[in-house]
Scaffold this motif. Structure first.
Motif, PDB file in Angstrom:
ATOM      1  N   GLU A 231      73.904  81.250  16.344  1.00  0.00           N
ATOM      2  CA  GLU A 231      73.090  80.526  16.580  1.00  0.00           C
ATOM      3  C   GLU A 231      72.941  79.351  17.695  1.00  0.00           C
TER       4      GLU A 231
ATOM      5  N   ARG B 141      70.560  73.026  17.388  1.00  0.00           N
ATOM      6  CA  ARG B 141      70.529  72.386  16.267  1.00  0.00           C
ATOM      7  C   ARG B 141      70.693  70.731  16.210  1.00  0.00           C
TER       8      ARG B 141
ATOM      9  N   ALA C 288      68.210  67.795  14.988  1.00  0.00           N
ATOM     10  CA  ALA C 288      68.884  66.600  14.338  1.00  0.00           C
ATOM     11  C   ALA C 288      68.573  65.388  14.689  1.00  0.00           C
ATOM     12  N   ASP C 289      68.327  65.124  15.998  1.00  0.00           N
ATOM     13  CA  ASP C 289      67.901  63.812  16.279  1.00  0.00           C
ATOM     14  C   ASP C 289      66.472  63.602  16.083  1.00  0.00           C
TER      15      ASP C 289
ATOM     16  N   GLY D  40      65.276  64.537  13.072  1.00  0.00           N
ATOM     17  CA  GLY D  40      65.122  64.612  11.930  1.00  0.00           C
ATOM     18  C   GLY D  40      64.794  65.933  11.337  1.00  0.00           C
ATOM     19  N   ILE D  41      65.020  67.116  11.814  1.00  0.00           N
ATOM     20  CA  ILE D  41      65.035  68.355  11.663  1.00  0.00           C
ATOM     21  C   ILE D  41      66.145  69.184  11.305  1.00  0.00           C
ATOM     22  N   ASP D  42      66.343  69.703  10.029  1.00  0.00           N
ATOM     23  CA  ASP D  42      67.655  70.566  10.011  1.00  0.00           C
ATOM     24  C   ASP D  42      67.202  72.031  10.222  1.00  0.00           C
ATOM     25  N   LEU D  43      67.754  72.508  11.193  1.00  0.00           N
ATOM     26  CA  LEU D  43      67.338  73.805  11.676  1.00  0.00           C
ATOM     27  C   LEU D  43      68.260  74.937  10.557  1.00  0.00           C
ATOM     28  N   PRO D  44      67.467  75.670  10.021  1.00  0.00           N
ATOM     29  CA  PRO D  44      68.098  76.637   9.030  1.00  0.00           C
ATOM     30  C   PRO D  44      69.044  77.437   9.550  1.00  0.00           C
ATOM     31  N   HIS D  45      70.199  77.810   8.641  1.00  0.00           N
ATOM     32  CA  HIS D  45      71.321  78.579   9.305  1.00  0.00           C
ATOM     33  C   HIS D  45      70.935  80.070   9.042  1.00  0.00           C
TER      34      HIS D  45
ATOM     35  N   ALA E 177      60.424  74.851   8.793  1.00  0.00           N
ATOM     36  CA  ALA E 177      61.235  73.585   9.070  1.00  0.00           C
ATOM     37  C   ALA E 177      60.597  72.660  10.070  1.00  0.00           C
TER      38      ALA E 177
END
Length: 332
Positions: free
Chosen positions: A205, A210, A214-215, A217-222, A239
């Motif tokens: 990844e 990632r 996050a800044d 407000g998005i959580d990138l899927p693993h 996402a």
């Protein structure tokens, strides 16, 4: 030593600006190879099994083909030939029936077409241009390994097209998944043939992406290596569905990316060292100015270079030096 000292140094390893190609890859014309008309999952399957790909150029048209498709006109009375502009590689590829979009096709159904089962990567360049690009990438990646011991060549599958604000139309492209690779070459018919080799390592990844998301407000899927790549792209689409204009581009690109700092940043995470916290390690403490017992770190004293007793110890110098440099010379 306080955790914040180590964290401060650790965070300096991150570049979350658009200067970072992991967040804003520009697909340089001569610095990368873009793949067309291939399936991401099939590409990954070949590389993870340490097999090799050959790069395929767009076949250059013959004079007969140019005549057939109207790029050469012949006067019916005089037989004189008028040459139109020679078709670009993209235009001729379309004429040959190739899918010329850099967005790779999506597999529909369980049956895979025969052309996607081989070990050839179709490009959108004529042979001379393709060879020049591959030669440049080969030399730069080999030089990086020789000088730093670090491989900077990766095949990237999937890019996130993202925008810094809602008021800009300028897209940024960040790779989603990458796999380490190398390029090898061998001579064939008085020219070089280049091969893309897998290292047997799984897809990675983009940690920089990632952190950047996050800044927002998005959580990138693993990514789970056992999942299909296309399924992962759908998860990423979900996402980012609240972001206007953002989308996943199904690009396949062989290029050079600087992951070493990101990997070091991840290694220095405190949670990776539960049994031996880095901030309590004697060697790390000395680096930050304190000994293992909490005392000040020991540094060599500077010599008084104006002292007559020290002057004879100094060799003749060509360049000016400060006292610390002169002291190092004396101690050496």
């Amino acid at each position: 030593m306080e955790n914040k000292s180590l964290e401060s140094v650790r965070n300096k390893l991150l570049d979350l600006s658009k200067r970072n190609s992991l967040l804003n890859y520009r697909h340089p014309r001569v610095g990368c190879i873009r793949v067309i008309d291939e399936l991401p999952d099939q590409i990954y399957e070949v590389l993870i099994n340490k097999k090799s790909f050959s790069f395929i150029p767009v076949p250059e048209p013959t004079e007969e083909e140019l005549l057939e498709h109207g790029f050469i006109k012949v006067d019916p009375d005089t037989g004189e030939k008028t040459y139109e502009e020679e078709p670009s590689a993209e235009k001729w590829a379309k004429q040959l029936g190739l899918e010329t979009s850099y967005d790779l096709p999506v597999q529909t159904g369980k049956e895979v077409e025969e052309k996607h089962k081989d070990t050839y990567l179709q490009t959108l360049s004529y042979a001379p241009d393709l060879e020049a690009r591959l030669r440049r990438i080969y030399r730069k990646s080999e030089t990086a390994i020789q000088e730093s011991g670090t491989n900077i060549l990766y095949l990237s599958l999937g890019f996130l097209e993202w925008y810094e604000s809602d008021h800009t139309d300028r897209p940024n492209f960040a790779p989603l998944l990458v796999i380490p690779a190398t390029i090898a070459r061998q001579t064939s018919e008085n020219r070089w043939r280049y091969f893309l080799n897998g290292e047997g390592e799984p897809l990675q990844e983009n940690i920089a992406l990632r952190i950047r998301l996050a800044d927002e407000g998005i959580d990138l899927p693993h990514f789970d290596p056992s999942d299909d790549i296309e399924d992962y792209f759908f998860e990423v689409e979900s996402a980012i569905n609240q972001k206007d204009k953002w989308r996943v581009r199904n690009y396949g690109t062989v290029g050079m990316f600087a992951f070493s700092n990101i990997e070091l940043w991840d290694d220095l995470k405190q949670s990776n060292w539960p049994d031996n916290p880095l901030n309590e390690n004697n060697n790390v403490q000395k680096l930050f100015g304190s000994g293992g017992d909490g005392s000040a770190a020991m540094y060599a004293e500077e010599h008084n270079v104006d002292d007559p007793a020290v002057t004879p110890l100094l060799p003749p110098l060509v360049l000016d030096s400060d006292s610390s440099q002169l002291s190092a010379i004396i101690d050496a």
